[in-house]
Design a protein around this motif. Structure first.
Motif, PDB file in Angstrom:
ATOM      1  N   ASN A  27       0.940  -1.550   0.070  1.00  0.00           N
ATOM      2  CA  ASN A  27      -0.018   0.069  -0.253  1.00  0.00           C
ATOM      3  C   ASN A  27       1.137   1.062   0.142  1.00  0.00           C
ATOM      4  O   ASN A  27       1.469   1.527   1.344  1.00  0.00           O
ATOM      5  CB  ASN A  27      -0.874  -0.472   1.662  1.00  0.00           C
ATOM      6  N   LYS A  29      -0.022   4.272   0.740  1.00  0.00           N
ATOM      7  CA  LYS A  29      -0.171   5.732   0.868  1.00  0.00           C
ATOM      8  C   LYS A  29       0.515   5.350   2.746  1.00  0.00           C
ATOM      9  O   LYS A  29       1.240   5.536   2.979  1.00  0.00           O
ATOM     10  CB  LYS A  29      -1.435   5.769   1.721  1.00  0.00           C
ATOM     11  N   TRP A  30       0.398   3.748   2.977  1.00  0.00           N
ATOM     12  CA  TRP A  30       0.910   3.824   3.921  1.00  0.00           C
ATOM     13  C   TRP A  30       2.689   3.494   4.003  1.00  0.00           C
ATOM     14  O   TRP A  30       3.495   4.296   5.108  1.00  0.00           O
ATOM     15  CB  TRP A  30       0.500   1.834   4.388  1.00  0.00           C
ATOM     16  N   LEU A  31       3.108   3.269   3.297  1.00  0.00           N
ATOM     17  CA  LEU A  31       4.282   3.320   3.219  1.00  0.00           C
ATOM     18  C   LEU A  31       5.161   4.410   2.932  1.00  0.00           C
ATOM     19  O   LEU A  31       6.132   4.687   3.471  1.00  0.00           O
ATOM     20  CB  LEU A  31       5.111   2.613   1.234  1.00  0.00           C
ATOM     21  N   GLN A  33       3.728   7.024   4.269  1.00  0.00           N
ATOM     22  CA  GLN A  33       3.162   7.411   5.862  1.00  0.00           C
ATOM     23  C   GLN A  33       4.564   6.777   6.718  1.00  0.00           C
ATOM     24  O   GLN A  33       5.180   7.751   7.748  1.00  0.00           O
ATOM     25  CB  GLN A  33       2.347   7.099   6.285  1.00  0.00           C
ATOM     26  N   SER A  34       4.475   5.691   6.853  1.00  0.00           N
ATOM     27  CA  SER A  34       6.063   5.208   7.845  1.00  0.00           C
ATOM     28  C   SER A  34       7.508   5.276   6.853  1.00  0.00           C
ATOM     29  O   SER A  34       7.867   5.437   8.194  1.00  0.00           O
ATOM     30  CB  SER A  34       5.667   3.563   7.041  1.00  0.00           C
TER      31      SER A  34
END
Length: 100
Positions: A27, A29-31, A33-34
């Motif tokens: 994902n 978006k998750w990457l 954000q991380s």
């Protein structure tokens, strides 16, 4: 071909194949954000270390300044004390002369 004649590759030697058509999905978006969170943590750590280093340097400078000022004060007090002793001796001589 029998099992004995097959070359032992890393794939077959270490374990069985899960699936030849395995798909890894990430994902984005998750990457992102991380990555932002990790970058923020690294930056915060760096800033804390910089601040601690700066404070240590300033404390060291303050200690040096305080030591220099105390030494200067001690020298001034010793000179003043010696001057007062000289004045006292002069006054004592004056009093002895007056008593005679």
């Amino acid at each position: 071909m029998s099992e004995e004649n097959k070359p032992k590759t890393a794939r077959s030697y270490r374990g069985g194949i899960v699936d030849d058509n395995a798909i890894i999905s990430i994902n984005l978006k998750w990457l992102m954000q991380s990555v932002v969170v990790i970058a923020g943590l690294v930056y915060s750590y760096y800033m804390v270390i910089q601040r601690i280093t700066d404070l240590e340097r300033r404390v060291s400078e303050a200690d040096t300044t305080i030591t220099e000022l105390v030494e200067k004060h001690i020298i001034e007090e010793e000179a003043r004390y010696a001057e007062m002793e000289e004045e006292l001796k002069w006054h004592q001589k004056l009093l002895k002369k007056k008593k005679k």
